[in-house]
Motif scaffolding. Structure first.
Motif, PDB file in Angstrom:
ATOM      1  N   THR A   1      38.703  36.109  38.932  1.00 26.00           N
ATOM      2  CA  THR A   1      37.304  36.020  38.753  1.00 26.00           C
ATOM      3  C   THR A   1      36.929  35.786  40.028  1.00 26.00           C
ATOM      4  O   THR A   1      37.435  35.117  41.055  1.00 26.00           O
ATOM      5  CB  THR A   1      36.890  34.884  37.552  1.00 26.00           C
ATOM      6  N   SER A   2      35.573  36.327  40.325  1.00 25.00           N
ATOM      7  CA  SER A   2      34.803  36.278  41.614  1.00 25.00           C
ATOM      8  C   SER A   2      33.475  35.785  40.860  1.00 25.00           C
ATOM      9  O   SER A   2      32.776  36.765  40.319  1.00 25.00           O
ATOM     10  CB  SER A   2      34.820  37.699  42.371  1.00 25.00           C
TER      11      SER A   2
ATOM     12  N   VAL B   1      28.943  37.820  38.547  1.00 21.87           N
ATOM     13  CA  VAL B   1      30.277  37.662  38.180  1.00 21.87           C
ATOM     14  C   VAL B   1      31.029  38.797  37.890  1.00 21.87           C
ATOM     15  O   VAL B   1      30.574  39.698  37.175  1.00 21.87           O
ATOM     16  CB  VAL B   1      30.196  36.728  36.785  1.00 21.87           C
ATOM     17  N   THR B   2      32.185  38.910  38.355  1.00 20.72           N
ATOM     18  CA  THR B   2      33.143  39.944  38.219  1.00 20.72           C
ATOM     19  C   THR B   2      34.446  39.333  37.857  1.00 20.72           C
ATOM     20  O   THR B   2      34.952  38.503  38.649  1.00 20.72           O
ATOM     21  CB  THR B   2      33.368  40.743  39.592  1.00 20.72           C
ATOM     22  N   SER B   3      34.924  39.758  36.543  1.00 25.60           N
ATOM     23  CA  SER B   3      36.118  39.028  36.081  1.00 25.60           C
ATOM     24  C   SER B   3      36.628  40.229  35.064  1.00 25.60           C
ATOM     25  O   SER B   3      36.200  40.958  34.515  1.00 25.60           O
ATOM     26  CB  SER B   3      35.702  38.105  35.486  1.00 25.60           C
TER      27      SER B   3
ATOM     28  N   GLY C   1      41.058  34.843  34.319  1.00 25.10           N
ATOM     29  CA  GLY C   1      40.192  35.836  34.229  1.00 25.10           C
ATOM     30  C   GLY C   1      39.358  35.735  32.611  1.00 25.10           C
ATOM     31  O   GLY C   1      39.786  34.988  32.097  1.00 25.10           O
TER      32      GLY C   1
ATOM     33  N   ARG D   1      32.249  36.585  29.760  1.00 24.23           N
ATOM     34  CA  ARG D   1      31.427  36.349  30.977  1.00 24.23           C
ATOM     35  C   ARG D   1      30.040  36.325  30.580  1.00 24.23           C
ATOM     36  O   ARG D   1      29.121  35.848  31.278  1.00 24.23           O
ATOM     37  CB  ARG D   1      31.672  37.982  31.777  1.00 24.23           C
TER      38      ARG D   1
END
Length: 639
Positions: free
Chosen positions: A626-627, A618-620, A576, A582
């Motif tokens: 992380t996505s 980005v999701t993390s 992550g 990010r």
């Protein structure tokens, strides 16, 4: 009365900014763009101080100095030059210039030069005034001395005056210093409500009221029955304080605060009353002047075209200008690192902390993200803010948006920077290739198939890495048009799986492909999108392999879509990222892998998706995975 300053400079920006600074120091300022305009303005404005640039078209500063001294030898002229030329200094002093300062003008030098000029003018003016009016001054002082001796002869008068003065001072929060700045009317009344003496200010403003009734100076008082302050003091024998309205010699009303103090006779009765009145319109004027000054500074603070914040020792934002609040929200009272860089702790290279430590200005360049998600590259400059004791109480941080400058620099110099940053990586890959070749040769010599397989695996892996690195270089260094074609998404996804699954297996990371049924086709550049997704997938595998907090890891490539858009999602349960990483992950040359990364892959991936008219979300969370979701339109619009 403020000294008049004429500022002469052929640059509009310098006249505007320097003129504002001089006005803020309390001077009355007029400006001229050249020597001829200065001569015309000098006759009309009659300044005591002239601040002039030396290098100007037409009449230069030296010629202007000579002309001004011919018109008025008492004019104090301060010369300004962008070059510290000693010949210019000597020539300026020969023609009786007061001072010589160089650009850029430091505030302390400007303040010192103007103060020295003003003091010299004041001293000359005072000397002339004392010389011309010495006899008048002696007479006035003598008359005041006689009057004072007469008043001092009555001890009770002195005692009563002191009592009233103390009472008046206690009225104001700021004490005696504040009282001394205000005009004060003093009058003495007898028991018959008659004015028997007044001070000079009283005479000038209210007229010679000696012999008049005590209530006559007041507005709306028609007799003793109106209970004027003196009458009330005589009646009850006590000092009083009240708000009243006096009338000056021109019939204008003056709001005042009145204090009265009784002077008792030997038998205890009130013999005289001392009345002191403070003109509170001066308070209003001072308050309005303070408000106007604060408003002017606030407008200047808000109009500066950069981000400004004032921070205390706890990194709490005390004040921020309009542009900072617009882009980062109403953050006063919050922490600067939280509002500006979205961190939970102060930045490691925090220039604010350094300025608090050594009192010096510091610079720092970083990337920040506004509350709307826009990325900005800013150059930060700090400056200490000292308190009355001289210690640093706060730090001002000024951040200039240099995003466009950095973009231009990236376009002009990125290839050279890229090659420099990648040289170490290329060297490492070549060393690894040498090791693989050595194993292959050893396998041939010893007829050892195991060594041959190990060496060939190393060579294949390093060649693949070199190929990817070269493709990244070519993609970034060469402008490439997007080659659109209809691509079967299911087949494309399987190709991606075939590329990444062996690499994931080598690092003990499970890989899963999840494609929605009947996903269909999309118009895209298959080669470019393949490279972009491989970057995402390889980063996901690396994030999992470097995370030793979980027993097993998985990377998922998921394709979903509707009639208009297709979503490519790469998800992992690896290390992550924090918010700062990010926000910077798609910045050119930024890499969280240290020397193992080039900082090109994710930047190029973002460029590919942007050229396809797509977007990246980005999701993390640090430690949770992380996505990355890339959303592309199925059909590209025609430009």
């Amino acid at each position: 009365m403020a000294e008049k300053v004429m500022l002469v400079d052929d640059e509009d920006a310098i006249r505007e900014i320097l003129g504002l600074s001089i006005a803020d120091l309390g001077y009355e300022v007029e400006t001229a763009a050249n020597g001829e305009a200065a001569i015309a303005l000098f006759s009309r404005f009659a300044p005591g101080i002239v601040l002039t640039d030396i290098k100007m078209p037409g009449m230069d500063g030296i010629e202007l100095l000579k002309r001004l001294k011919d018109l008025n030898p008492d004019t104090e002229v301060i010369m300004v030059s962008g070059h510290g030329d000693m010949d210019l200094v000597v020539k300026s002093l020969q023609f009786e210039a007061l001072d010589f300062i160089t650009k850029p003008i430091r505030d302390e030098l400007l303040v010192s030069a103007l103060k020295r000029a003003a003091e010299k003018i004041t001293m000359r003016r005072q000397l002339r005034e004392h010389t011309l009016n010495l006899e008048r001054i002696v007479k006035e002082k003598s008359a005041k001395l006689v009057e004072l001796e007469r008043q001092l002869a009555v001890g009770q008068v002195v005692e009563g005056l002191s009592t009233a003065m103390r009472c008046l001072v206690e009225t104001f929060d700021d004490g005696a210093g504040y009282f001394n700045e205000l005009p004060c009317f003093i009058s003495i009344h007898n028991r018959y409500l008659e004015i028997v003496a007044v001070n000079q200010l009283y005479k000038e403003r209210l007229g010679d009221m000696v012999g008049k009734n005590s209530w006559e100076p007041y507005s709306g008082r028609q007799g003793s029955g109106n209970a004027c302050p003196v009458w009330m003091t005589i009646t009850d024998g006590k000092g009083l304080r009240s708000r009243e309205t006096l009338v000056d010699v021109n019939g204008q009303e003056i709001p005042v605060i009145v204090h009265t103090a009784p002077i008792l006779s030997k038998d205890g009765g009130v013999e005289l009353v001392i009345e002191l009145s403070v003109d509170i319109t001066e308070v209003g004027r001072l308050q309005e002047e303070l408000r106007s000054t604060r408003e002017k500074y606030h407008r200047l603070f808000d109009s500066v075209p950069c981000y400004i914040e004032v921070v205390d020792r706890d990194h709490t934002i005390v004040e921020a200008n309009r542009r900072f609040r617009q882009d980062f929200g109403e953050c006063r009272g919050g922490k600067c690192y939280s509002a500006f860089t979205h961190r939970e702790d102060p930045c490691q290279e925090c220039p604010i902390s350094l300025t608090f430590e050594d009192g010096q200005s510091h610079q720092w360049e970083t990337a920040v993200t506004t509350r709307n998600g826009d990325q900005r590259v800013v150059l930060i400059q700090t400056a200490p803010v000292h308190g009355e004791s001289g210690e640093i109480e706060q730090v001002m941080e000024i951040s200039t948006d240099i995003t466009q400058i950095r973009k231009l620099q990236d376009h002009l110099a990125s290839l050279g920077l890229m090659l420099g940053s990648m040289s170490h990586g290329v060297k490492g890959l070549l060393t690894s290739l040498d090791g693989g070749v050595y194993k292959i040769e050893a396998g041939f010599r010893k007829d050892d198939p195991q060594r041959l397989r190990e060496g060939w695996a190393i060579v294949k892996d390093k060649i693949a890495r070199i190929r990817k690195m070269v493709m990244d270089i070519l993609y970034y260094a060469k402008s490439r048009d997007t080659e659109l074609e209809a691509v079967d998404l299911e087949a494309f996804a399987k190709d991606m799986a075939a590329i990444i699954e062996p690499k994931a297996a080598l690092k003990n990371v499970a890989f899963r492909l999840d494609v929605a049924p009947d996903i269909g086709e999309i118009q895209m550049d298959e080669t470019a999108m393949s490279a972009a997704l491989v970057n995402f997938l390889e980063n996901a595998v690396d994030a999992c392999s470097e995370d030793d907090t979980k027993p097993a890891h998985e990377v998922v490539l998921r394709l979903t879509g509707d009639a208009r858009r297709v979503r490519f999602e790469v998800a992992d349960d690896g290390m992550g990222m924090d918010q700062e990483t990010r926000e910077k992950m798609f910045t050119l040359f930024f890499s969280s892998k240290g020397s193992r990364g080039t900082g090109l892959g994710l930047f190029i991936s973002s460029q590919v998706i942007e050229r396809h008219g797509g977007s990246i979300d980005v999701t993390s969370s640090f430690g949770e995975g992380t996505s990355i979701v890339a959303t592309l339109p199925r059909v590209q619009s025609k430009n």
